[in-house]
Design an enzyme around this catalytic site. Sequence first.
Site, PDB file in Angstrom:
ATOM      1  N   LEU A  76      -0.834   7.002   4.451  1.00  0.00           N
ATOM      2  CA  LEU A  76      -0.161   6.565   5.801  1.00  0.00           C
ATOM      3  C   LEU A  76       1.434   6.169   5.401  1.00  0.00           C
ATOM      4  O   LEU A  76       2.273   6.482   5.925  1.00  0.00           O
ATOM      5  CB  LEU A  76      -0.813   5.230   6.147  1.00  0.00           C
ATOM      6  CG  LEU A  76      -0.162   4.736   7.399  1.00  0.00           C
ATOM      7  CD1 LEU A  76       0.035   5.777   8.655  1.00  0.00           C
ATOM      8  CD2 LEU A  76      -0.564   3.181   8.054  1.00  0.00           C
ATOM      9  N   TYR A  85       3.356  16.743  34.589  1.00  0.00           N
ATOM     10  CA  TYR A  85       3.421  17.989  35.712  1.00  0.00           C
ATOM     11  C   TYR A  85       2.276  17.542  36.862  1.00  0.00           C
ATOM     12  O   TYR A  85       1.304  16.880  36.363  1.00  0.00           O
ATOM     13  CB  TYR A  85       2.925  19.429  35.200  1.00  0.00           C
ATOM     14  CG  TYR A  85       1.727  19.485  34.402  1.00  0.00           C
ATOM     15  CD1 TYR A  85       0.609  19.998  35.053  1.00  0.00           C
ATOM     16  CD2 TYR A  85       1.485  19.432  32.875  1.00  0.00           C
ATOM     17  CE1 TYR A  85      -0.589  20.152  34.211  1.00  0.00           C
ATOM     18  CE2 TYR A  85       0.589  19.610  32.200  1.00  0.00           C
ATOM     19  CZ  TYR A  85      -0.712  20.207  32.868  1.00  0.00           C
ATOM     20  OH  TYR A  85      -1.887  20.355  32.087  1.00  0.00           O
ATOM     21  N   GLY A  90       0.752  -1.154   0.059  1.00  0.00           N
ATOM     22  CA  GLY A  90      -0.003   0.065   0.060  1.00  0.00           C
ATOM     23  C   GLY A  90       0.952   1.011  -0.012  1.00  0.00           C
ATOM     24  O   GLY A  90       0.463   2.256   0.762  1.00  0.00           O
ATOM     25  N   LYS A 144       4.074   6.124  21.293  1.00  0.00           N
ATOM     26  CA  LYS A 144       4.691   7.544  21.923  1.00  0.00           C
ATOM     27  C   LYS A 144       5.051   7.528  23.157  1.00  0.00           C
ATOM     28  O   LYS A 144       5.170   6.637  24.070  1.00  0.00           O
ATOM     29  CB  LYS A 144       2.990   8.205  21.904  1.00  0.00           C
ATOM     30  CG  LYS A 144       2.563   8.538  20.618  1.00  0.00           C
ATOM     31  CD  LYS A 144       1.347   9.689  20.980  1.00  0.00           C
ATOM     32  CE  LYS A 144       0.636   9.789  19.437  1.00  0.00           C
ATOM     33  NZ  LYS A 144       1.655  10.659  18.331  1.00  0.00           N
ATOM     34  N   ARG A 171      -5.158  12.218  32.949  1.00  0.00           N
ATOM     35  CA  ARG A 171      -5.020  13.096  34.188  1.00  0.00           C
ATOM     36  C   ARG A 171      -5.595  12.100  35.353  1.00  0.00           C
ATOM     37  O   ARG A 171      -6.571  11.466  35.431  1.00  0.00           O
ATOM     38  CB  ARG A 171      -6.075  14.093  33.806  1.00  0.00           C
ATOM     39  CG  ARG A 171      -5.672  15.246  33.023  1.00  0.00           C
ATOM     40  CD  ARG A 171      -6.796  16.481  32.911  1.00  0.00           C
ATOM     41  NE  ARG A 171      -6.188  17.411  32.174  1.00  0.00           N
ATOM     42  CZ  ARG A 171      -5.707  18.616  32.537  1.00  0.00           C
ATOM     43  NH1 ARG A 171      -5.954  18.781  33.867  1.00  0.00           N
ATOM     44  NH2 ARG A 171      -5.109  19.414  31.898  1.00  0.00           N
ATOM     45  N   LYS A 197     -14.004  14.701  17.851  1.00  0.00           N
ATOM     46  CA  LYS A 197     -13.471  15.451  16.694  1.00  0.00           C
ATOM     47  C   LYS A 197     -13.980  17.014  16.653  1.00  0.00           C
ATOM     48  O   LYS A 197     -15.174  17.161  17.278  1.00  0.00           O
ATOM     49  CB  LYS A 197     -13.830  14.634  15.278  1.00  0.00           C
ATOM     50  CG  LYS A 197     -13.013  13.521  14.941  1.00  0.00           C
ATOM     51  CD  LYS A 197     -13.206  12.995  13.460  1.00  0.00           C
ATOM     52  CE  LYS A 197     -12.328  11.650  13.348  1.00  0.00           C
ATOM     53  NZ  LYS A 197     -10.905  12.201  13.098  1.00  0.00           N
ATOM     54  N   SER A 215       1.383   3.476  -2.016  1.00  0.00           N
ATOM     55  CA  SER A 215       0.940   4.934  -2.534  1.00  0.00           C
ATOM     56  C   SER A 215      -0.049   5.655  -1.701  1.00  0.00           C
ATOM     57  O   SER A 215      -0.479   6.633  -1.967  1.00  0.00           O
ATOM     58  CB  SER A 215       0.491   4.443  -3.824  1.00  0.00           C
ATOM     59  OG  SER A 215      -0.501   3.744  -3.762  1.00  0.00           O
ATOM     60  N   HIS A 242      -6.718   2.926  21.092  1.00  0.00           N
ATOM     61  CA  HIS A 242      -5.847   3.852  21.796  1.00  0.00           C
ATOM     62  C   HIS A 242      -6.045   3.864  23.451  1.00  0.00           C
ATOM     63  O   HIS A 242      -5.084   3.913  24.093  1.00  0.00           O
ATOM     64  CB  HIS A 242      -6.141   5.062  21.088  1.00  0.00           C
ATOM     65  CG  HIS A 242      -5.585   5.187  19.695  1.00  0.00           C
ATOM     66  ND1 HIS A 242      -4.666   4.165  19.014  1.00  0.00           N
ATOM     67  CD2 HIS A 242      -5.970   6.111  18.641  1.00  0.00           C
ATOM     68  CE1 HIS A 242      -4.615   4.508  17.759  1.00  0.00           C
ATOM     69  NE2 HIS A 242      -5.365   5.490  17.344  1.00  0.00           N
TER      70      HIS A 242
END
Length: 597
Positions: A122, A489, A117, A288, A452, A442, A119, A346
Amino acid sequence: MASFSSSVSSRSYCSGYSASISPVDGNHRHRSLSFLSASPQGLNSHDLCVRFQRNSGRASVFMQDGAIIANSNSAESKSSLKGLKDEVLSALSQEAAKVGVESDGQSQSTVSITVVGASGDLAKKKIFPALFALYYEDCLPEHFTIFGYSRSKMTDVELRNMVSKTLTCRIDKRANCGEKMEEFLKRCFYHSGQYDSQEHFTELDKKLKEHEAGRISNRLFYLSIPPNIFVDAVKCASTSASSVSGWTRVIVEKPFGRDSETSAALTKSLKQYLEEDQIFRIDHYLGKELVENLSVLRFSNLIFEPLWSRQYIRNVQFIFSEDFGTEGRGGYFDNYGIIRDIMQNHLLQILALFAMETPVSLDAEDIRNEKVKVLRSMRPIRVEDVVIGQYKSHTKGGVTYPAYTDDKTVPKGSLTPTFAAAALFIDNARWDGVPFLMKAGKALHTRSAEIRVQFRHVPGNLYNRNTGSDLDQATNELVIRVQPDEAIYLKINNKVPGLGMRLDRSNLNLLYSARYSKEIPDAYERLLLDAIEGERRLFIRSDELDAAWSLFTPLLKEIEEKKRIPEYYPYGSRGPVGAHYLAAKHKVQWGDVSIDQ
């Protein structure tokens, strides 16, 4: 079989060795071993670091300056320091001997990375730039080849031109940027073919063998394609283009089905052609920096670990917001919605990492075992604990922003939620009764992702009586900002300087950009390198996936079968009002809407 496998923790802290072993204090409570200025012949400093960390039975941690801090008992004498030194030197001597045997084999192996894939967006925006960044940082093996594969007709030169437009160099090494790009692009090739064609994958196999030139071949396929053709591509790659002398691995992008049934069917189909340890289900949020730091923050800092339970934590919030809508991508999004797109993968993965018990080790299976235990302990989600919303058109500053259903790729009258908030609970001894709140949407007022942790109030707080301040509403809060402007923090109550007794909330702040000069790698860089090295810690195992879907599938079916109407909210707002009522129901205030965020 050749193997490129060093742990993430090893490669992150392996640099700069000096030549001393010395106690930190008079009691020898900690020992700093700073390794050897001269490596045994055949071993570079990275190899020494990785090999000793893996093979030594002594628990140790590599710090940023290259030192090893090893725990020991307070009664240890100076002679034990000599024992530690002898142990290290012995381990390194053994490894140096091994390297002479292994080095020839390593030089005869190669890694072929095929982006299926190639092209697509992503591949252009994330995968090729991540591969270049790894090459730029000298993280890829000596012998490697990258192939793009898609249905588009394209030459090698056209692929290189397309890829070159998205490549960037690290801020701290721009001097040789152009040279590195040219070298990288020379390793990139292209083959056009159908995703369900055995013949075309056989042709790809022939090209791969030409570049592998008789070396031991290790092959990685990245499926950057729609989920409905995953199985066809895996079948063809496995039967016609897999390695016969090394390993073959396949990275699969989400979505992993739409519910428990379709996810199980996908897993069953993939396992007809691959073993579980060949399948790398990628969730880029797990790559991440701040998410990976979660376990470090908790398990290596004594001030946090004792507080990580229902006794001290009042609630935990996982918040994801984007300040843009579907922007022409509504056709894909409408088939999944925000719950499937963000919450079920996620945010739930981050929750499992946050709430898990201490794993036996940092081994991938030990960590994933603990995550599965969390997911299986979670209470079924009640519809009354969920709020869904959809953004509507809004005019602000003379600019009119479109509604979700104004997107031409979205069916008219669609009820697909673009916002969701939910309260989840974990029924185990550590977290019983603590609400875990998720919120994702969104077209909101800002772009952010954060965790948090709101702590309980101080029992019998003296300053409530003395000053009248409502400190129950201003409890300590730990904020882990995943993006943008990565930071950790801690909010504390503090006396304002002066003769009076006035309190306010202050932040103890670790802003990554201020503390660390090195640019934070993109999540895809870390995950691609892990896949090449066979590190599975940040990838999703099939039983994790089953547990995650079993939690959300009943909720999704009820929402969709009853055609529940979402609450509409203006484009660019903070989301539906119902989300605030949901939080209040559980005696919680969303942390991202407070005055001092």
